[in-house]
Write a protein that holds these residues in place. Structure first.
Motif, PDB file in Angstrom:
ATOM      1  N   THR A  26       0.721  -1.263  -0.140  1.00 58.02           N
ATOM      2  CA  THR A  26       0.147  -0.064   0.099  1.00 58.02           C
ATOM      3  C   THR A  26       0.873   1.347   0.155  1.00 58.02           C
ATOM      4  O   THR A  26       2.045   1.254   0.850  1.00 58.02           O
ATOM      5  CB  THR A  26      -0.845  -0.070   1.140  1.00 58.02           C
ATOM      6  N   ARG A  27       0.402   2.281  -0.690  1.00 59.95           N
ATOM      7  CA  ARG A  27       0.949   3.603  -0.726  1.00 59.95           C
ATOM      8  C   ARG A  27       0.571   4.184   0.544  1.00 59.95           C
ATOM      9  O   ARG A  27      -0.681   4.272   0.817  1.00 59.95           O
ATOM     10  CB  ARG A  27       0.743   4.336  -1.883  1.00 59.95           C
ATOM     11  N   THR A  28       1.395   5.010   1.342  1.00 60.43           N
ATOM     12  CA  THR A  28       1.016   5.668   2.399  1.00 60.43           C
ATOM     13  C   THR A  28       1.700   7.258   2.262  1.00 60.43           C
ATOM     14  O   THR A  28       2.556   7.464   1.444  1.00 60.43           O
ATOM     15  CB  THR A  28       1.239   5.136   3.625  1.00 60.43           C
ATOM     16  N   SER A  29       1.154   8.145   3.180  1.00 63.22           N
ATOM     17  CA  SER A  29       1.880   9.158   2.963  1.00 63.22           C
ATOM     18  C   SER A  29       3.365   9.298   3.671  1.00 63.22           C
ATOM     19  O   SER A  29       4.026  10.266   3.125  1.00 63.22           O
ATOM     20  CB  SER A  29       1.160  10.372   4.062  1.00 63.22           C
ATOM     21  N   GLY A  30       3.884   8.344   4.308  1.00 63.17           N
ATOM     22  CA  GLY A  30       5.364   8.311   4.556  1.00 63.17           C
ATOM     23  C   GLY A  30       5.881   7.517   3.390  1.00 63.17           C
ATOM     24  O   GLY A  30       7.152   7.208   3.804  1.00 63.17           O
ATOM     25  N   GLY A  31       5.430   6.497   2.673  1.00 61.41           N
ATOM     26  CA  GLY A  31       6.022   5.763   1.919  1.00 61.41           C
ATOM     27  C   GLY A  31       5.383   4.594   1.393  1.00 61.41           C
ATOM     28  O   GLY A  31       4.179   4.903   0.991  1.00 61.41           O
ATOM     29  N   LEU A  32       5.883   3.334   1.916  1.00 63.52           N
ATOM     30  CA  LEU A  32       5.005   1.996   1.231  1.00 63.52           C
ATOM     31  C   LEU A  32       4.868   1.342   2.471  1.00 63.52           C
ATOM     32  O   LEU A  32       5.925   1.289   3.293  1.00 63.52           O
ATOM     33  CB  LEU A  32       5.930   1.370   0.117  1.00 63.52           C
ATOM     34  N   THR A  33       4.002   0.417   2.535  1.00 60.67           N
ATOM     35  CA  THR A  33       3.534  -0.755   3.647  1.00 60.67           C
ATOM     36  C   THR A  33       3.672  -1.774   2.937  1.00 60.67           C
ATOM     37  O   THR A  33       2.823  -2.024   1.886  1.00 60.67           O
ATOM     38  CB  THR A  33       2.354  -0.199   4.352  1.00 60.67           C
ATOM     39  N   LEU A  34       4.077  -2.894   3.496  1.00 64.89           N
ATOM     40  CA  LEU A  34       3.855  -4.269   3.176  1.00 64.89           C
ATOM     41  C   LEU A  34       3.218  -5.046   4.610  1.00 64.89           C
ATOM     42  O   LEU A  34       3.384  -5.033   5.609  1.00 64.89           O
ATOM     43  CB  LEU A  34       5.122  -5.106   2.853  1.00 64.89           C
ATOM     44  N   LYS A  35       1.960  -5.632   4.154  1.00 74.57           N
ATOM     45  CA  LYS A  35       1.473  -6.552   5.313  1.00 74.57           C
ATOM     46  C   LYS A  35       0.828  -7.782   4.600  1.00 74.57           C
ATOM     47  O   LYS A  35       0.911  -8.015   3.483  1.00 74.57           O
ATOM     48  CB  LYS A  35       0.159  -5.877   5.605  1.00 74.57           C
ATOM     49  N   HIS A  36       0.842  -8.708   5.611  1.00 78.03           N
ATOM     50  CA  HIS A  36       0.779  -9.866   5.303  1.00 78.03           C
ATOM     51  C   HIS A  36      -0.925 -10.527   5.761  1.00 78.03           C
ATOM     52  O   HIS A  36      -1.218 -10.517   6.986  1.00 78.03           O
ATOM     53  CB  HIS A  36       1.534 -10.987   5.901  1.00 78.03           C
ATOM     54  N   ASP A  37      -1.665 -10.505   4.940  1.00 77.74           N
ATOM     55  CA  ASP A  37      -3.016 -11.083   5.137  1.00 77.74           C
ATOM     56  C   ASP A  37      -3.213 -12.465   5.103  1.00 77.74           C
ATOM     57  O   ASP A  37      -3.000 -13.138   4.298  1.00 77.74           O
ATOM     58  CB  ASP A  37      -4.207 -10.415   3.767  1.00 77.74           C
TER      59      ASP A  37
END
Length: 195
Positions: free
Chosen positions: A99-110
């Protein structure tokens, strides 16, 4: 106190303002946005495709992964989020979410149980802390994930750093690293496959 003549202090003030303006974009600066935009574009270009992979590291703990068919599906793509289901043989419980965020990118594991309910270890991951490159982004474990791991007898994972690499026309790589642990799974982008 001695003051500098205006002619000398104006350039110094201008330099100070430029340095402060650079800090306003966050710790990674303007380069982060460009590198992360290019990375996200490289990933977006894979949308709708499926690729087969293999474990390319030799940690004995990954023997089960090495013996399974590993498949990723790049799907559910939007301007700010890409979901990538990752199948290990018949186990379809994992989805990587970038995901794009205001601070960069996030990786999550669903991570889901077979009936679709969330697994005990669900939504762990991390956020970028540096600009990275157009082909590699790193995601050090975040505070939510550390608390989740500590609460569920998985403290060994509290120093995880995940990375994703996208080498257009060559390979997509998922990486998990921590002390005494390295897993790299490489997917061949030259040969899209059916589900």
């Amino acid at each position: 106190m001695k003051t500098l003549p205006l002619a000398l202090s104006a350039p110094a003030a201008a330099l100070s303002l430029m340095l402060l303006a650079g800090c306003a974009t966050g710790p990674a600066g303007d380069g982060a946005g460009a590198a992360q935009d290019a990375f996200f574009a490289n990933l977006t270009a894979l949308c709708g495709q499926t690729f087969e992979g293999r474990v390319v590291t030799d940690d004995p703990v990954d023997a089960d992964f090495r013996s399974q068919r590993l498949v990723m599906h790049v799907r559910d793509c939007s301007a700010d989020e890409i979901r990538i289901p990752f199948h290990v043989g018949a186990d379809h419980s994992r989805t990587w979410v970038i995901t794009r965020t205001s601070g960069g990118l996030t990786l999550k594991h669903d991570h889901r149980d077979p009936d679709g309910t969330t697994h005990t270890l669900h939504w762990y991951g991390g956020d970028t802390e540096t600009a990275g490159t157009a082909t590699r982004q790193e995601f050090p474990v975040d505070a939510f994930s550390i608390a989740l791991f500590n609460a569920n007898n998985a403290a060994v994972s509290t120093t995880n750093v995940w990375a994703v690499e996208v080498h257009p026309g060559e390979a997509y790589v998922y990486e998990l690293a921590r002390e005494n642990r390295l897993l790299r799974v490489s997917f061949d982008l030259t040969k899209p496959v059916g589900g």
